[in-house]
Design an enzyme around this catalytic site. Structure first.
Site, PDB file in Angstrom:
ATOM      1  N   ASP A  88      61.533  45.401  57.601  1.00  0.00           N
ATOM      2  CA  ASP A  88      61.131  45.060  58.970  1.00  0.00           C
ATOM      3  C   ASP A  88      60.909  46.350  59.767  1.00  0.00           C
ATOM      4  OD1 ASP A  88      62.825  43.457  61.748  1.00  0.00           O
ATOM      5  OD2 ASP A  88      60.691  43.485  61.230  1.00  0.00           O
ATOM      6  N   HIS A 186      61.974  42.095  71.655  1.00  0.00           N
ATOM      7  CA  HIS A 186      63.218  42.026  70.870  1.00  0.00           C
ATOM      8  C   HIS A 186      64.423  41.811  71.774  1.00  0.00           C
ATOM      9  CE1 HIS A 186      61.282  44.593  67.471  1.00  0.00           C
ATOM     10  NE2 HIS A 186      61.114  43.302  67.247  1.00  0.00           N
ATOM     11  N   GLY A 187      65.481  41.311  71.187  1.00  0.00           N
ATOM     12  CA  GLY A 187      66.773  41.249  71.867  1.00  0.00           C
ATOM     13  C   GLY A 187      66.986  39.948  72.620  1.00  0.00           C
ATOM     14  N   GLY A 217      60.453  39.082  67.860  1.00  0.00           N
ATOM     15  CA  GLY A 217      61.171  38.759  69.090  1.00  0.00           C
ATOM     16  C   GLY A 217      61.204  37.264  69.332  1.00  0.00           C
ATOM     17  N   ALA A 218      61.470  36.496  68.266  1.00  0.00           N
ATOM     18  CA  ALA A 218      61.316  35.030  68.353  1.00  0.00           C
ATOM     19  C   ALA A 218      62.630  34.279  68.534  1.00  0.00           C
ATOM     20  CB  ALA A 218      60.612  34.521  67.102  1.00  0.00           C
TER      21      ALA A 218
HETATM   22  O1  LIG Z   1      61.586  40.612  65.822  1.00  0.00           O
HETATM   23  C1  LIG Z   1      62.736  40.865  65.475  1.00  0.00           C
HETATM   24  C2  LIG Z   1      63.930  40.090  65.999  1.00  0.00           C
HETATM   25  O2  LIG Z   1      63.663  39.523  67.234  1.00  0.00           O
HETATM   26  P1  LIG Z   1      64.875  38.835  68.034  1.00  0.00           P
HETATM   27  O3  LIG Z   1      65.631  39.927  68.715  1.00  0.00           O
HETATM   28  O4  LIG Z   1      64.203  37.899  69.022  1.00  0.00           O
HETATM   29  O5  LIG Z   1      65.729  38.097  67.057  1.00  0.00           O
HETATM   30  N1  LIG Z   1      63.002  41.828  64.562  1.00  0.00           N
HETATM   31  O6  LIG Z   1      61.962  42.454  63.982  1.00  0.00           O
HETATM   32  C3  LIG Z   1      64.367  42.278  64.254  1.00  0.00           C
HETATM   33  C4  LIG Z   1      64.502  43.739  64.636  1.00  0.00           C
HETATM   34  C5  LIG Z   1      65.903  44.253  64.327  1.00  0.00           C
HETATM   35  O7  LIG Z   1      65.874  45.670  64.449  1.00  0.00           O
HETATM   36  P2  LIG Z   1      67.247  46.505  64.453  1.00  0.00           P
HETATM   37  O8  LIG Z   1      67.957  46.216  63.163  1.00  0.00           O
HETATM   38  O9  LIG Z   1      66.800  47.931  64.551  1.00  0.00           O
HETATM   39  O10 LIG Z   1      68.042  46.032  65.630  1.00  0.00           O
HETATM   40 ZN   LIG Z   2      60.442  42.789  65.401  1.00  0.00          ZN
END
Ligand SMILES: O=C(COP(=O)(O)O)N(O)CCCOP(=O)(O)O
Ligand SMILES: [Zn+2]
Length: 313
Positions: A88, A186-187, A217-218
């Site tokens: 990812d 995200h987040g 970011g779903a």
């Molecule tokens: O799109 C998403 C997740 O989206 P979400 O926050 O809505 O679940 N992702 O690609 C997950 C990204 C995670 O990265 P890291 O391990 O650096 O924190």
């Molecule tokens: Zn992502």
């Protein structure tokens, strides 16, 4: 079985459903995902960010990649649902190559921060290498910014995907699946106002490329999970995700892979907080991680049903 992500997404594209791509950093989340997929007779896509690969390898990238491949491949061989492993947000060439060499099914090359031409060049480079080794590739166009009512429209335009660019991008790079930025981020704090995604833009990208599309970011940040966490001391004020009905809608307009990390993290920590406060004497990780794993599994099962991939194994 352990399969290529492309195989999972091509069927989803043909049959108009989506498959969640679920992020892991450790063993417990992987177990919850596998159990959810088995109980729903559903394909699952496991994905690890570069941070996760560094985390699992204790700083050693090759070790982290090998660890995830051996864990995921071993579990996948043991169950009768299709399971794939994906990098990812790959940005670092060394990490992407380590993952390809370790045996990942697919990789994302995320060069979306660069101008169009550089994104094309970077993506093309990875596509050539990955395809020569039977690995499929995801790329991103546009940047993950929430569509905020009070933010000037032109800044959205600049950030969101340009459908005509997407068509050109697909033709020039040969990428297997594409993540168009349509207003998610995200987040856990995605929207200040009401949640809104640019479905008209999404539909244009689908019509022009025909590719399996990815929603980053779903996560939904389910209200009950947020409340449970806050009941046991979490401070998640202002947390807001993509409502389930909007996720379901995005599938109708062509989304086939739905990246989900925050919802798994929130479920785990909410349940862990509750368990620890109710079991002050417990210190066996196989016990205090058990209930959180269960809640993560159930959140995933619900998402598999919502996206239409239950019974599609
Ligand atoms: O799109 C998403 C997740 O989206 P979400 O926050 O809505 O679940 N992702 O690609 C997950 C990204 C995670 O990265 P890291 O391990 O650096 O924190
Ligand atoms: Zn992502």
């Amino acid at each position: 079985p352990y399969v290529n992500t492309k195989e999972i997404l091509e069927r989803a594209n043909k049959e108009f459903y989506a498959v969640p791509a679920l992020n892991i950093n450790n063993l417990e989340f992987l177990q919850a995902i596998i159990d959810a997929g088995v109980e729903e007779h559903s394909p699952v896509i496991i994905e690890t960010s570069e941070g996760a690969i560094k985390y699992a390898g204790n700083g050693d990238i090759k070790l982290g990649a090998k660890l995830f491949v051996s864990m995921v491949e071993s579990y996948a061989r043991n169950v009768d649902i299709p399971v794939s492993l994906h990098v990812d947000h790959g940005k670092n060439f060394k990490i992407i190559m380590a993952a390809i060499q370790a045996g990942y099914s697919s990789v994302m090359i995320d060069a979306s921060e660069f101008p169009f031409e550089k994104n094309v060049a970077e993506t093309k480079k990875i596509v050539e290498i990955a395809h020569s080794l039977g690995v499929s590739v995801e790329a991103e166009l546009g940047r993950l910014v929430g569509i905020e009512d009070n933010v000037a429209v032109e800044s959205h335009e600049a950030a969101l995907v340009d459908p005509d660019e997407a068509k050109l991008f697909a033709e020039e790079t040969g990428v297997d699946f594409l993540a168009p930025a349509i207003g998610t981020s995200h987040g856990a704090f995605k929207f200040k106002g009401e949640a809104r995604l640019d479905f008209a833009r999404l539909k244009k990208v689908k019509d022009l490329t025909g590719l399996p599309l990815v929603l980053h970011g779903a996560s939904s940040v389910p209200e009950d999970i947020k409340k449970l966490a806050e009941t046991y001391g979490a401070d998640f004020k202002g947390a807001k995700g993509v409502p389930g009905e909007i996720l379901a809608e995005s599938v109708k307009f062509g989304i086939n892979k739905v990246n989900t990390d925050t919802d798994l993290r929130m479920a785990f920590i909410a349940s862990l907080r509750e368990f620890l406060s109710k079991n002050p004497g417990e210190f066996d990780p196989r016990k205090y991680f058990k209930t959180p794993k269960e809640l993560v599994k159930n959140v995933i099962r619900e998402r598999l049903r919502l996206l239409g991939c239950s019974n599609k194994a």
